[in-house]
Write a protein that holds these residues in place. Structure first.
Motif, PDB file in Angstrom:
ATOM      1  N   UNK A 269       1.399   8.710   6.016  1.00 28.91           N
ATOM      2  CA  UNK A 269       0.415   7.952   7.020  1.00 28.91           C
ATOM      3  C   UNK A 269       1.012   6.854   7.711  1.00 28.91           C
ATOM      4  N   UNK A 270       2.166   6.127   7.358  1.00 33.45           N
ATOM      5  CA  UNK A 270       2.580   5.263   8.102  1.00 33.45           C
ATOM      6  C   UNK A 270       1.887   3.910   7.868  1.00 33.45           C
ATOM      7  N   UNK A 271       1.995   3.002   8.641  1.00 34.54           N
ATOM      8  CA  UNK A 271       1.204   1.685   8.318  1.00 34.54           C
ATOM      9  C   UNK A 271      -0.178   1.570   9.064  1.00 34.54           C
ATOM     10  N   UNK A 272      -1.010   1.671   8.394  1.00 35.85           N
ATOM     11  CA  UNK A 272      -2.561   1.681   8.813  1.00 35.85           C
ATOM     12  C   UNK A 272      -3.328   0.672   8.444  1.00 35.85           C
ATOM     13  N   UNK A 273      -4.279   0.279   9.394  1.00 31.41           N
ATOM     14  CA  UNK A 273      -5.366  -0.692   8.947  1.00 31.41           C
ATOM     15  C   UNK A 273      -6.173  -0.400   7.887  1.00 31.41           C
ATOM     16  N   UNK A 274      -6.308  -1.197   6.935  1.00 31.05           N
ATOM     17  CA  UNK A 274      -7.270  -1.154   5.716  1.00 31.05           C
ATOM     18  C   UNK A 274      -8.197  -2.216   5.769  1.00 31.05           C
ATOM     19  N   UNK A 275      -9.394  -1.701   5.783  1.00 31.78           N
ATOM     20  CA  UNK A 275     -10.659  -2.846   5.960  1.00 31.78           C
ATOM     21  C   UNK A 275     -11.432  -3.036   4.505  1.00 31.78           C
ATOM     22  N   UNK A 276     -11.732  -4.466   4.365  1.00 31.01           N
ATOM     23  CA  UNK A 276     -12.663  -4.796   3.294  1.00 31.01           C
ATOM     24  C   UNK A 276     -14.031  -5.308   3.935  1.00 31.01           C
ATOM     25  N   UNK A 277     -14.823  -5.616   3.208  1.00 33.68           N
ATOM     26  CA  UNK A 277     -15.981  -6.544   3.814  1.00 33.68           C
ATOM     27  C   UNK A 277     -15.605  -7.424   4.713  1.00 33.68           C
ATOM     28  N   UNK A 278     -14.574  -8.442   4.227  1.00 34.33           N
ATOM     29  CA  UNK A 278     -14.269  -9.542   4.762  1.00 34.33           C
ATOM     30  C   UNK A 278     -13.002  -9.803   5.578  1.00 34.33           C
ATOM     31  N   UNK A 279     -11.916  -8.685   5.354  1.00 32.34           N
ATOM     32  CA  UNK A 279     -10.837  -8.823   5.958  1.00 32.34           C
ATOM     33  C   UNK A 279     -10.317  -7.353   6.449  1.00 32.34           C
ATOM     34  N   UNK A 280      -9.304  -7.507   7.589  1.00 34.28           N
ATOM     35  CA  UNK A 280      -8.477  -6.231   7.899  1.00 34.28           C
ATOM     36  C   UNK A 280      -7.146  -6.489   7.256  1.00 34.28           C
ATOM     37  N   UNK A 281      -6.427  -5.434   6.869  1.00 31.65           N
ATOM     38  CA  UNK A 281      -5.204  -5.603   6.108  1.00 31.65           C
ATOM     39  C   UNK A 281      -4.398  -4.420   6.814  1.00 31.65           C
ATOM     40  N   UNK A 282      -3.137  -4.846   6.886  1.00 35.26           N
ATOM     41  CA  UNK A 282      -2.053  -3.608   7.021  1.00 35.26           C
ATOM     42  C   UNK A 282      -1.571  -2.914   5.777  1.00 35.26           C
ATOM     43  N   UNK A 283      -1.655  -1.699   5.804  1.00 32.10           N
ATOM     44  CA  UNK A 283      -1.537  -0.961   4.376  1.00 32.10           C
ATOM     45  C   UNK A 283      -0.732   0.249   4.613  1.00 32.10           C
ATOM     46  N   UNK A 284       0.059   0.483   3.562  1.00 35.71           N
ATOM     47  CA  UNK A 284       0.928   1.598   3.743  1.00 35.71           C
ATOM     48  C   UNK A 284       0.903   2.334   2.472  1.00 35.71           C
TER      49      UNK A 284
END
Length: 414
Positions: A269-284
């Motif tokens: 999927x490559x590098x994608x946005x990952x969301x939690x309740x308080x933060x956006x993250x870059x995730x792979x």
């Protein structure tokens, strides 16, 4: 969601942690729920490099009891993991309501038990942490390329009038279904029981047969209550060269570490946005197929930990810089929590967004990755955002920047 073939010894379940008392080991995530009550036997002590052989020897010697070890791995590779064979185990595929699996039904209906007046002290405080970030940037700049990234953390120590309600804390943290909520009993300190409890978004490694997974996160931005502002925060993160550089260091290191073990390895999927309740993250998301099913999850943990997401790059140089700059022992923060079995399978999450709870004292941790282009004020603010979920779950009103040396109230005063 289906129950796996064993509910080992669970007909005599004991109540989960009462107010101020330890919870059982618990790992509640989207893919799996695992609860381990009690301690039948413990893994021998030793450094991380011998973990796999000690685990293999344990299962060879233990003919009775559940076929699983659960617990926590510390940040330092020289310190010993705390892994135990529970007396009773429940494993369920899928995420279950923690009120049910931890016998927390009373939490829904009763008045929350407050911890009363709270005093919060930063170790270091916000200004001290910003100075550490400055020093970290100087160390990177003066290393002539030998040091590429340092992950620096800071701690908040919360002291309350009454012991913290661990059942309520766990239930609140588990309200965010985008993360894995965990509770791991730790070795007692001065005779007092301790629990590492948190809500982590990051998978260190999972191994099932020949299949191996890892989902590193690095680079983050705060969530916003306004939808437009939240979308703008996410877009800014995806466009941030600094955050992508930080993230790439983590992904490259994990790929390089896993490659010798794997027949196939990819980031589909490559590098994608990952969301939690308080933060956006870059995730792979990293997926692979092992060359040999005899490779255990303990082998993979020992090879991977600590990754550049919690330590830096290169590992040894970053760990030495952390020792110089942080000023406290991370202990089990930024380690791993999870399980492994005699077949070599296991699942291990990175122990971040967590606190060590011991009676009336809670030590919270948060860190940020420091690379060229990092800004001390921004990194300090990032750690403040990462503290928010745990402070809210403890029933403490959200402080402003620099909550240190502040008198606060528990849930009853909010």
């Amino acid at each position: 969601m289906t129950t796996q073939p064993f509910w080992h010894g669970f007909s005599e379940r004991t109540p989960a942690g009462a107010h101020g008392h330890p919870l059982p080991f618990a790992l509640v995530g989207g893919a799996e729920t695992l609860i381990g009550h009690g301690e039948r036997a413990a893994l021998d002590k030793g450094p991380l490099e011998t973990l796999s052989e000690r685990v293999a020897r344990f299962f060879e010697d233990q003919a009775e009891g559940p076929d699983v070890l659960v617990g926590a791995v510390p940040f330092s590779r020289d310190e010993s993991a705390h892994l135990v064979q529970p007396r009773q185990v429940m494993r369920i595929q899928g995420r279950f309501d923690p009120h049910d699996v931890l016998e927390l039904s009373s939490v829904r209906d009763r008045t929350p038990q407050t911890s009363g007046q709270c005093r919060i002290a930063g170790e270091p405080d916000a200004d001290g942490y910003a100075h550490s970030v400055d020093a970290g940037l100087e160390a990177i700049a003066s290393s002539a390329g030998a040091l590429r990234k340092i992950v620096l953390s800071r701690s908040l120590v919360v002291r309350a009038e009454h012991p913290f309600d661990l059942r309520m804390l766990f239930a609140r943290l588990a309200g965010d279904e985008s993360i894995t909520t965990f509770a791991a009993p730790l070795p007692a300190r001065d005779g007092a029981p301790r629990t590492l409890i948190g809500a982590t978004p990051e998978l260190l490694v999972e191994k099932r047969g020949l299949r191996v997974l890892s989902h590193p996160l690095a680079g983050s931005a705060p969530r916003r209550t306004d939808k437009g502002a939240d979308e703008a925060s996410a877009k800014a993160l995806m466009a941030s060269g600094k955050d992508h550089r930080e993230h790439a260091l983590v992904v490259e290191a994990i790929l390089d570490t896993l490659a010798p073990f794997c027949r196939d390895l990819a980031t589909p999927e490559g590098t994608c946005l990952r969301a939690t309740a308080s933060l956006w993250h870059l995730g792979t998301r990293i997926e692979g197929r092992l060359k040999d099913a005899a490779i255990s999850s303990a082998d993979l943990v020992a090879a991977l930990h600590p990754t550049p997401a919690v330590c830096g790059e290169p590992r040894a140089e970053a760990a030495a810089a952390i020792d110089r700059l942080e000023g406290y022992d991370r202990d089990f923060y930024a380690g791993a929590v999870g399980w492994c079995n005699a077949a070599g399978d296991g699942r291990w999450s990175v122990s971040i967004r967590c606190a060590e709870i011991c009676g009336r004292t809670a030590r919270l941790y948060a860190g940020a990755g420091i690379v060229p282009g990092s800004d001390p004020a921004s990194e300090t603010n990032e750690t403040s955002v990462k503290f928010k979920a745990m402070l809210a779950a403890l029933g403490i009103a959200e402080p402003g920047r620099g909550p240190e040396r502040r008198e606060g109230q528990g849930e009853a005063a909010r």
